[in-house]
Design a protein around this motif. Sequence first.
Motif, PDB file in Angstrom:
ATOM      1  N   LYS A  84       0.821  -1.209   0.000  1.00  0.00           N
ATOM      2  CA  LYS A  84       0.000   0.000   0.000  1.00  0.00           C
ATOM      3  C   LYS A  84       0.858   1.263   0.000  1.00  0.00           C
ATOM      4  O   LYS A  84       0.601   2.196  -0.770  1.00  0.00           O
ATOM      5  CB  LYS A  84      -0.911  -0.001   1.232  1.00  0.00           C
ATOM      6  N   GLU A  85       1.880   1.305   0.846  1.00  0.00           N
ATOM      7  CA  GLU A  85       2.683   2.516   0.996  1.00  0.00           C
ATOM      8  C   GLU A  85       3.803   2.617  -0.037  1.00  0.00           C
ATOM      9  O   GLU A  85       4.324   3.701  -0.300  1.00  0.00           O
ATOM     10  CB  GLU A  85       3.278   2.581   2.407  1.00  0.00           C
ATOM     11  N   LYS A  86       4.210   1.431  -0.584  1.00  0.00           N
ATOM     12  CA  LYS A  86       5.298   1.368  -1.564  1.00  0.00           C
ATOM     13  C   LYS A  86       6.573   2.045  -1.030  1.00  0.00           C
ATOM     14  O   LYS A  86       7.257   2.786  -1.727  1.00  0.00           O
ATOM     15  CB  LYS A  86       4.879   2.014  -2.889  1.00  0.00           C
ATOM     16  N   LYS A  87       6.866   1.748   0.208  1.00  0.00           N
ATOM     17  CA  LYS A  87       8.093   2.268   0.811  1.00  0.00           C
ATOM     18  C   LYS A  87       8.501   1.366   1.974  1.00  0.00           C
ATOM     19  O   LYS A  87       7.740   0.479   2.401  1.00  0.00           O
ATOM     20  CB  LYS A  87       7.897   3.704   1.308  1.00  0.00           C
ATOM     21  N   VAL A 108      10.737  -4.307  -3.526  1.00  0.00           N
ATOM     22  CA  VAL A 108      11.729  -4.586  -4.574  1.00  0.00           C
ATOM     23  C   VAL A 108      11.037  -4.407  -5.928  1.00  0.00           C
ATOM     24  O   VAL A 108       9.958  -4.981  -6.165  1.00  0.00           O
ATOM     25  CB  VAL A 108      12.278  -6.023  -4.450  1.00  0.00           C
ATOM     26  N   TYR A 109      11.666  -3.613  -6.819  1.00  0.00           N
ATOM     27  CA  TYR A 109      11.073  -3.292  -8.116  1.00  0.00           C
ATOM     28  C   TYR A 109      11.867  -3.948  -9.244  1.00  0.00           C
ATOM     29  O   TYR A 109      13.081  -4.163  -9.135  1.00  0.00           O
ATOM     30  CB  TYR A 109      11.036  -1.777  -8.327  1.00  0.00           C
ATOM     31  N   ASP A 110      11.174  -4.228 -10.366  1.00  0.00           N
ATOM     32  CA  ASP A 110      11.865  -4.797 -11.524  1.00  0.00           C
ATOM     33  C   ASP A 110      12.378  -3.675 -12.421  1.00  0.00           C
ATOM     34  O   ASP A 110      12.288  -2.486 -12.049  1.00  0.00           O
ATOM     35  CB  ASP A 110      10.946  -5.760 -12.287  1.00  0.00           C
ATOM     36  N   SER A 111      12.878  -4.055 -13.591  1.00  0.00           N
ATOM     37  CA  SER A 111      13.469  -3.073 -14.505  1.00  0.00           C
ATOM     38  C   SER A 111      12.449  -2.078 -15.029  1.00  0.00           C
ATOM     39  O   SER A 111      12.803  -0.986 -15.497  1.00  0.00           O
ATOM     40  CB  SER A 111      14.141  -3.799 -15.677  1.00  0.00           C
ATOM     41  N   GLU A 112      11.173  -2.442 -14.953  1.00  0.00           N
ATOM     42  CA  GLU A 112      10.119  -1.535 -15.421  1.00  0.00           C
ATOM     43  C   GLU A 112       9.466  -0.790 -14.246  1.00  0.00           C
ATOM     44  O   GLU A 112       8.371  -0.236 -14.384  1.00  0.00           O
ATOM     45  CB  GLU A 112       9.066  -2.340 -16.181  1.00  0.00           C
ATOM     46  N   ASN A 113      10.151  -0.844 -13.122  1.00  0.00           N
ATOM     47  CA  ASN A 113       9.705  -0.144 -11.912  1.00  0.00           C
ATOM     48  C   ASN A 113       8.364  -0.653 -11.396  1.00  0.00           C
ATOM     49  O   ASN A 113       7.567   0.103 -10.851  1.00  0.00           O
ATOM     50  CB  ASN A 113       9.627   1.366 -12.166  1.00  0.00           C
ATOM     51  N   GLN A 114       8.147  -1.941 -11.562  1.00  0.00           N
ATOM     52  CA  GLN A 114       6.956  -2.569 -11.029  1.00  0.00           C
ATOM     53  C   GLN A 114       7.325  -3.325  -9.744  1.00  0.00           C
ATOM     54  O   GLN A 114       8.352  -4.006  -9.700  1.00  0.00           O
ATOM     55  CB  GLN A 114       6.357  -3.558 -12.050  1.00  0.00           C
TER      56      GLN A 114
END
Length: 470
Positions: A84-87, A108-114
Motif C-alpha cells: 500500500k505505501e510502496k516504501k 523490490v522493483y523490476d526493470s520496469e519499476n513494477q
Amino acid sequence: MELKLEMGGVFLIDEKKLWNENEAILKSLQDDILVTNTDGIILRVTEATEGIYNLKENEMVGRSVYELEKEGVFTPILTPMVIKEKKKITIVQTTNDGKKLLVTGIPVYDSENQLVRIVSYSHDITELLNMQKYLTDMEDEMERVKSELEMLRNLHFYTEGMIASGDEMKKVLQLSLQVAEIDVNVLLLGESGVGKSHIAKFIHNKGPRRDGPFIEVNCGAIPESLFEAEFFGYESGSFTGASNKGKVGLAELAEGGTLFLDEIGELSLANQVKILKFIQEKQFYRVGGTKVRTVDFRILAATNKDLEKAIEEKTFRQDLFFRLNVVPITIPPLRRRATDIIPLVEYFLKYFSEKYSRERALDEGIIHLLLTNEWKGNVRELINLIERLVVTSSKQLIEIENLPERYRKTYHEVSTIEDGNRSLDEILDSVEKQVLLKARKRHKTTTKMAKALGISQPSVFRKLRKYGIE
C-alpha cells in the motif's frame, strides 16, 4: 550435467561445482529474512527464520502470509502495508509464542519499476522490550521513592507512643488497636489539635502496612485548582507551568501503605467526586496521562467538621461519607483529659529539652496553670507552649514570667494554690479539687462531669467524696 556455450564452444559443467552467488549470500546471513511476492506468497526464507517462527522452511515456502496470520504464527503482517505505501516500513510483530519482533519490510522493483517482491527482515526484541518496561517501572518507582523521601523530610511525627491516663482516651487507643490490623476505612473525628494525625500514624504503625509509606494529604491546604495535579500527579507538559519531567502524585506515593486524608471536610464537591471514584476503584490517571495506574493502599481520613451537618447543607457528599465512615473514632479534647496533662507536659518537656540541648524544669505555678487552662487549641497548643518555653527561657527553671502574656492573665485564678511548703502531691490534690469544683459548677450530674473530665462516673463520685464536694 549441464552444457554451457562459452567463447564459441560448448563445455560440460559438473552440477556439484555450480555456484549461485545470491544463494550463497542469502544463506550466509544470520538474520531472519523472508521474501514474498505481491500476493503474499512466501518465496524464500533463511535458516534463522525457522527458529523465529518455529516452522521449517518447507512449512513456509509456498504458503501465504495471510494464511499464517490467521493461524496465529505472527501478527500483524507487513506485506500489505508495504504494497500500500510502496516504501520501507518497520513494525513490531508478535509471534505465536509471545516473542516480539522488530520487522522491516522493503519493496523490490523490476526493470520496469513494477513492485515484484517484498523482502522483510526481523530482530527479536522481546528482551529489549522487557528491559524497557522494567526500566520504565524502575524510573516510576525511583521517582515515587524520591518524592516520598522529600515529603517525609517535611513531616514530623512523635512515634514513641500515645499517652492516655483517662478512660475516654484509653478507649480511643483500644479501638485504634482493634482496627489497626484490618484494612478497614477509619474516620477520625475531633476538634483541631486533638491529635488526629497522631492517632492515624499510630494506627498505621500498629497495622500490617507499617513497613509501607504513611502519606498525609492536607485537603484544606491544597488550592482547589491544584488538588487534582498534586493528588494524582501529572505528565510532562500537561498544563502551563507543569514540570517538564512530570510529577508523581500523593496517591501514587501511598503504594503499599496508608493514605491519610486530613481535613477531608474542606474538599470541594468536585474533588470529592474524584476522591470517591479513586477510593472505590483504586485506579487513576495522572493529569494529562493515558496510562491507568493502580495503587494498593489503606484509607484513613480526619476532620474537625460535623460531616452529617455538612451533608444536610449539601457541602459534603453522602456517598463519600458512608465510604469513609466505616469505623468512626472520636478523639476527646484536652479539657476532657485532665489526667493526661501532666504526663503530656513531662513527655514534651523532656523531648524539647533534649532536642535543643537545653535542660529545663517547670515552676509549680506553671503546672497549676496548665492543669486549669481551657486548651482551646488542645494538644497542639500544649506542645507549642512547651516548645516555646524551652526555647525562650534563659534559666533552667521556667517561671511564670516566661509565659506568654495571654497565659499570665489567667494566672491569678490558680496563684492562691501555690505554696512552697507543700509537697507536689498536696499541690496536685489542690488543683484536682479546683478542677472538680469547676466541673461541678458547669455540669449538674456526675455522669456529665465524668464525660467532661474523661474519667469514669465512679471515679468522679469517689473524688467528690474525697474532697467533701456536695
